[in-house]
Design a protein around this motif. Structure first.
Motif, PDB file in Angstrom:
ATOM      1  N   ALA A  52       0.823  -1.212   0.000  1.00 49.34           N
ATOM      2  CA  ALA A  52       0.000   0.000   0.000  1.00 49.34           C
ATOM      3  C   ALA A  52       0.858   1.262   0.000  1.00 49.34           C
ATOM      4  CB  ALA A  52      -0.941  -0.004   1.203  1.00 49.34           C
ATOM      5  N   LYS A  53       1.923   1.288   0.800  1.00 45.77           N
ATOM      6  CA  LYS A  53       2.814   2.460   0.838  1.00 45.77           C
ATOM      7  C   LYS A  53       3.471   2.697  -0.514  1.00 45.77           C
ATOM      8  CE  LYS A  53       4.606   1.847   5.477  1.00 45.77           C
ATOM      9  NZ  LYS A  53       5.849   1.700   6.245  1.00 45.77           N
ATOM     10  N   LEU A  54       3.973   1.633  -1.107  1.00 47.55           N
ATOM     11  CA  LEU A  54       4.654   1.761  -2.389  1.00 47.55           C
ATOM     12  C   LEU A  54       3.682   2.198  -3.480  1.00 47.55           C
ATOM     13  CD1 LEU A  54       6.964  -1.364  -2.134  1.00 47.55           C
ATOM     14  CD2 LEU A  54       7.661   1.037  -1.960  1.00 47.55           C
ATOM     15  N   ALA A  55       2.486   1.645  -3.465  1.00 44.45           N
ATOM     16  CA  ALA A  55       1.471   2.027  -4.451  1.00 44.45           C
ATOM     17  C   ALA A  55       1.115   3.499  -4.320  1.00 44.45           C
ATOM     18  CB  ALA A  55       0.228   1.154  -4.285  1.00 44.45           C
ATOM     19  N   ARG A  56       1.011   3.984  -3.092  1.00 40.89           N
ATOM     20  CA  ARG A  56       0.699   5.401  -2.867  1.00 40.89           C
ATOM     21  C   ARG A  56       1.768   6.295  -3.478  1.00 40.89           C
ATOM     22  NH1 ARG A  56       2.882   8.439   0.532  1.00 40.89           N
ATOM     23  NH2 ARG A  56       3.560   6.784   1.901  1.00 40.89           N
ATOM     24  N   VAL A  57       3.021   5.968  -3.224  1.00 44.27           N
ATOM     25  CA  VAL A  57       4.123   6.763  -3.768  1.00 44.27           C
ATOM     26  C   VAL A  57       4.149   6.693  -5.296  1.00 44.27           C
ATOM     27  CG1 VAL A  57       6.636   6.966  -3.885  1.00 44.27           C
ATOM     28  CG2 VAL A  57       5.530   6.551  -1.683  1.00 44.27           C
ATOM     29  N   LEU A  58       3.872   5.511  -5.842  1.00 45.46           N
ATOM     30  CA  LEU A  58       3.911   5.317  -7.283  1.00 45.46           C
ATOM     31  C   LEU A  58       2.636   5.788  -7.987  1.00 45.46           C
ATOM     32  CD1 LEU A  58       5.593   1.809  -7.265  1.00 45.46           C
ATOM     33  CD2 LEU A  58       6.646   3.971  -7.978  1.00 45.46           C
ATOM     34  N   GLU A  59       1.642   6.171  -7.180  1.00 42.58           N
ATOM     35  CA  GLU A  59       0.355   6.663  -7.692  1.00 42.58           C
ATOM     36  C   GLU A  59      -0.357   5.613  -8.548  1.00 42.58           C
ATOM     37  OE1 GLU A  59       1.714  10.315  -9.548  1.00 42.58           O
ATOM     38  OE2 GLU A  59       1.236  11.423  -7.710  1.00 42.58           O
ATOM     39  N   VAL A  60      -0.381   4.394  -8.029  1.00 41.19           N
ATOM     40  CA  VAL A  60      -1.118   3.296  -8.654  1.00 41.19           C
ATOM     41  C   VAL A  60      -1.937   2.612  -7.561  1.00 41.19           C
ATOM     42  CG1 VAL A  60       0.590   2.904 -10.469  1.00 41.19           C
ATOM     43  CG2 VAL A  60       0.755   1.613  -8.335  1.00 41.19           C
ATOM     44  N   ARG A  61      -2.857   1.759  -7.978  1.00 44.67           N
ATOM     45  CA  ARG A  61      -3.612   0.974  -6.998  1.00 44.67           C
ATOM     46  C   ARG A  61      -2.728  -0.174  -6.505  1.00 44.67           C
ATOM     47  NH1 ARG A  61      -8.021  -1.840  -9.411  1.00 44.67           N
ATOM     48  NH2 ARG A  61      -6.493  -2.206 -11.009  1.00 44.67           N
ATOM     49  N   PRO A  62      -2.844  -0.575  -5.247  1.00 46.48           N
ATOM     50  CA  PRO A  62      -2.066  -1.728  -4.778  1.00 46.48           C
ATOM     51  C   PRO A  62      -2.265  -2.951  -5.672  1.00 46.48           C
ATOM     52  CG  PRO A  62      -3.045  -0.609  -2.913  1.00 46.48           C
ATOM     53  CD  PRO A  62      -3.612   0.041  -4.151  1.00 46.48           C
ATOM     54  N   ALA A  63      -3.476  -3.133  -6.170  1.00 47.16           N
ATOM     55  CA  ALA A  63      -3.759  -4.279  -7.046  1.00 47.16           C
ATOM     56  C   ALA A  63      -2.922  -4.237  -8.317  1.00 47.16           C
ATOM     57  CB  ALA A  63      -5.244  -4.317  -7.395  1.00 47.16           C
ATOM     58  N   ASP A  64      -2.567  -3.035  -8.784  1.00 45.67           N
ATOM     59  CA  ASP A  64      -1.742  -2.917  -9.994  1.00 45.67           C
ATOM     60  C   ASP A  64      -0.364  -3.539  -9.796  1.00 45.67           C
ATOM     61  OD1 ASP A  64      -3.797  -1.560 -11.299  1.00 45.67           O
ATOM     62  OD2 ASP A  64      -2.989   0.416 -10.740  1.00 45.67           O
ATOM     63  N   LEU A  65       0.150  -3.471  -8.572  1.00 48.25           N
ATOM     64  CA  LEU A  65       1.457  -4.056  -8.294  1.00 48.25           C
ATOM     65  C   LEU A  65       1.399  -5.581  -8.204  1.00 48.25           C
ATOM     66  CD1 LEU A  65       2.813  -1.509  -5.666  1.00 48.25           C
ATOM     67  CD2 LEU A  65       3.381  -1.663  -8.102  1.00 48.25           C
ATOM     68  N   LEU A  66       0.196  -6.122  -8.053  1.00 47.47           N
ATOM     69  CA  LEU A  66       0.048  -7.572  -7.899  1.00 47.47           C
ATOM     70  C   LEU A  66      -0.585  -8.229  -9.125  1.00 47.47           C
ATOM     71  CD1 LEU A  66      -1.277  -7.463  -4.238  1.00 47.47           C
ATOM     72  CD2 LEU A  66       1.043  -8.001  -4.980  1.00 47.47           C
ATOM     73  N   ASP A  67      -0.879  -7.451 -10.136  1.00 42.83           N
ATOM     74  CA  ASP A  67      -1.585  -7.943 -11.325  1.00 42.83           C
ATOM     75  C   ASP A  67      -0.612  -8.648 -12.274  1.00 42.83           C
ATOM     76  OD1 ASP A  67      -3.070  -8.390 -13.604  1.00 42.83           O
ATOM     77  OD2 ASP A  67      -3.683  -6.303 -13.858  1.00 42.83           O
ATOM     78  N   PRO A  68      -0.784  -9.959 -12.506  1.00 47.07           N
ATOM     79  CA  PRO A  68       0.127 -10.669 -13.395  1.00 47.07           C
ATOM     80  C   PRO A  68       0.027 -10.212 -14.853  1.00 47.07           C
ATOM     81  CG  PRO A  68      -1.622 -12.130 -12.644  1.00 47.07           C
ATOM     82  CD  PRO A  68      -1.789 -10.831 -11.925  1.00 47.07           C
ATOM     83  N   ASP A  69      -1.064  -9.566 -15.225  1.00 50.65           N
ATOM     84  CA  ASP A  69      -1.246  -9.098 -16.602  1.00 50.65           C
ATOM     85  C   ASP A  69      -0.833  -7.643 -16.804  1.00 50.65           C
ATOM     86  OD1 ASP A  69      -2.280 -11.598 -17.383  1.00 50.65           O
ATOM     87  OD2 ASP A  69      -4.257 -11.028 -16.634  1.00 50.65           O
ATOM     88  N   SER A  70      -0.359  -7.007 -15.744  1.00 53.01           N
ATOM     89  CA  SER A  70       0.049  -5.603 -15.828  1.00 53.01           C
ATOM     90  C   SER A  70       1.343  -5.485 -16.627  1.00 53.01           C
ATOM     91  CB  SER A  70       0.260  -5.039 -14.423  1.00 53.01           C
ATOM     92  OG  SER A  70       0.614  -3.699 -14.496  1.00 53.01           O
ATOM     93  N   ARG A  71       1.383  -4.490 -17.488  1.00 55.23           N
ATOM     94  CA  ARG A  71       2.592  -4.236 -18.298  1.00 55.23           C
ATOM     95  C   ARG A  71       2.902  -2.774 -18.289  1.00 55.23           C
ATOM     96  NH1 ARG A  71       5.707  -8.526 -18.940  1.00 55.23           N
ATOM     97  NH2 ARG A  71       4.460 -10.308 -19.324  1.00 55.23           N
TER      98      ARG A  71
END
Length: 71
Positions: A52-71
């Motif tokens: 959650a902290k990293l997602a906030r800094v990166l301005e993405v949803r936490p789910a985006d960091l865990l999405d296997p289809d994210s590119r």
């Protein structure tokens, strides 16, 4: 691909997209730079709070960091 590897890949991609060094990301998220490096190499598994902290800094949803289809 395991979730830890997915997270590592997405974290690195999002960090580079924001043109942040590992040190800058670590500073903004309140963690150590070596921890960011270890996360990006799949050495450690991040806690949900860290995701959650990293997602906030990166301005993405936490789910985006865990999405296997994210590119």
């Amino acid at each position: 691909m395991e979730i830890r590897e997915v997270f590592a890949r997405n974290l690195r991609q999002q960090r580079q997209r924001k043109n942040l060094s590992q040190e800058a990301l670590a500073h903004e998220a309140g963690v150590d730079r070596t921890y960011i490096s270890a996360l990006e190499r799949s050495v450690y598994a991040a806690s949900i709070d860290t995701v959650a902290k990293l997602a906030r800094v990166l301005e993405v949803r936490p789910a985006d960091l865990l999405d296997p289809d994210s590119r």
